[in-house]
Design a protein around this motif. Structure first.
Motif, PDB file in Angstrom:
ATOM      1  N   ARG A   1      43.146  49.261  40.855  1.00 32.70           N
ATOM      2  CA  ARG A   1      41.802  49.255  40.253  1.00 32.70           C
ATOM      3  C   ARG A   1      41.160  47.878  40.357  1.00 32.70           C
ATOM      4  O   ARG A   1      39.977  47.756  40.645  1.00 32.70           O
TER       5      ARG A   1
ATOM      6  N   GLU B   1      40.011  47.466  43.861  1.00 31.03           N
ATOM      7  CA  GLU B   1      38.790  48.235  44.100  1.00 31.03           C
ATOM      8  C   GLU B   1      37.561  47.498  43.562  1.00 31.03           C
ATOM      9  O   GLU B   1      36.512  47.472  44.207  1.00 31.03           O
TER      10      GLU B   1
ATOM     11  N   LEU C   1      34.682  54.981  37.615  1.00 36.77           N
ATOM     12  CA  LEU C   1      35.308  54.719  36.324  1.00 36.77           C
ATOM     13  C   LEU C   1      34.260  54.826  35.235  1.00 36.77           C
ATOM     14  O   LEU C   1      33.064  54.691  35.494  1.00 36.77           O
TER      15      LEU C   1
ATOM     16  N   VAL D   1      38.999  46.555  33.279  1.00 31.73           N
ATOM     17  CA  VAL D   1      39.451  45.969  34.543  1.00 31.73           C
ATOM     18  C   VAL D   1      38.796  44.600  34.744  1.00 31.73           C
ATOM     19  O   VAL D   1      39.468  43.621  35.091  1.00 31.73           O
TER      20      VAL D   1
ATOM     21  N   THR E   1      35.807  50.260  33.356  1.00 32.44           N
ATOM     22  CA  THR E   1      35.387  49.148  34.206  1.00 32.44           C
ATOM     23  C   THR E   1      35.443  47.846  33.434  1.00 32.44           C
ATOM     24  O   THR E   1      35.904  46.825  33.949  1.00 32.44           O
TER      25      THR E   1
ATOM     26  N   ASP F   1      49.332  50.949  44.406  1.00 27.56           N
ATOM     27  CA  ASP F   1      49.229  50.102  43.221  1.00 27.56           C
ATOM     28  C   ASP F   1      50.491  49.264  43.056  1.00 27.56           C
ATOM     29  O   ASP F   1      50.413  48.041  42.868  1.00 27.56           O
TER      30      ASP F   1
END
Length: 148
Positions: free
Chosen positions: A43, A46, A70, A78, A75, A31
Motif C-alpha cells: 500500500r 502504491e 482506499l 498509509v 489512505t 507485500d
C-alpha cells in the motif's frame, strides 16, 4: 436454488474464487517481498507510485484515496506512516484552507525508485511470466470490460 437466489455454477465458483485467491496470494507475496527488501508495504508503494505518476508530483488526499482504491481513512493511515518515516510530506492546498496534499520527500522518491525494481520483478515472476503476450492482452481486455 434457495428461494429466489440463483446459485453460482461450479464453473462460476471456480472462476470467482480463483480470481479472489490469486489476487490475495499475489498481493501478500508482493507485500512480503517489499517489506523484507525495503521496509515498505505494498500500500505504501502504491501511494508513492501514484504520487510519482502525478503530473504535479503531489495529490490531494481525496484524489489519492480514489486512485489508490482506499477509503480516505485508509489512505490517511498509509500517508501518516510514510510521513512518520520521512517519505511523504503533507501540505495545505494553496487557496483552500481545508485541502491537504501529500507529496513525496527526496527520501520517499529514492525509496520508491529502489522499491520499483523489486516490485516489478515480483510482478513479472509471480504473474506475468505465467502468460503469453496474447493471454496478457486478453486479460487486459477482460479487466477493461469489467470496468465498463
Amino acid at each position: 436454488m434457495q428461494g429466489d437466489v440463483k446459485l453460482l455454477t461450479p464453473v462460476e465458483v471456480g472462476a470467482w474464487r480463483g480470481f479472489l485467491r490469486a489476487h490475495a496470494e499475489l498481493a501478500r507475496e508482493l507485500d512480503d517481498e517489499l517489506v523484507a527488501e525495503h521496509g515498505l508495504s505494498l500500500r505504501g508503494y502504491e501511494v508513492l507510485l501514484l504520487l510519482h505518476e502525478s503530473p504535479r508530483g503531489r495529490l490531494r488526499m481525496s484524489d489519492l484515496a480514489d486512485q489508490a482504491l482506499l477509503s480516505l481513512s485508509g489512505t490517511t493511515r498509509v500517508v501518516d506512516r510514510l510521513a512518520r518515516e520521512g517519505f511523504v510530506r503533507r501540505t495545505r492546498v494553496e487557496g483552500d484552507g481545508r485541502g491537504v496534499e501529500a507529496r513525496p520527500t527526496k527520501a520517499g522518491t529514492r525509496l520508491f525508485r529502489q522499491a520499483r525494481a523489486t516490485h516489478l520483478a515480483g510482478v513479472r515472476a509471480r504473474f506475468l511470466s505465467h502468460f503469453s503476450v496474447a493471454e496478457l492482452d486478453a486479460l487486459a481486455a477482460t479487466w477493461e470490460r469489467l470496468r465498463a
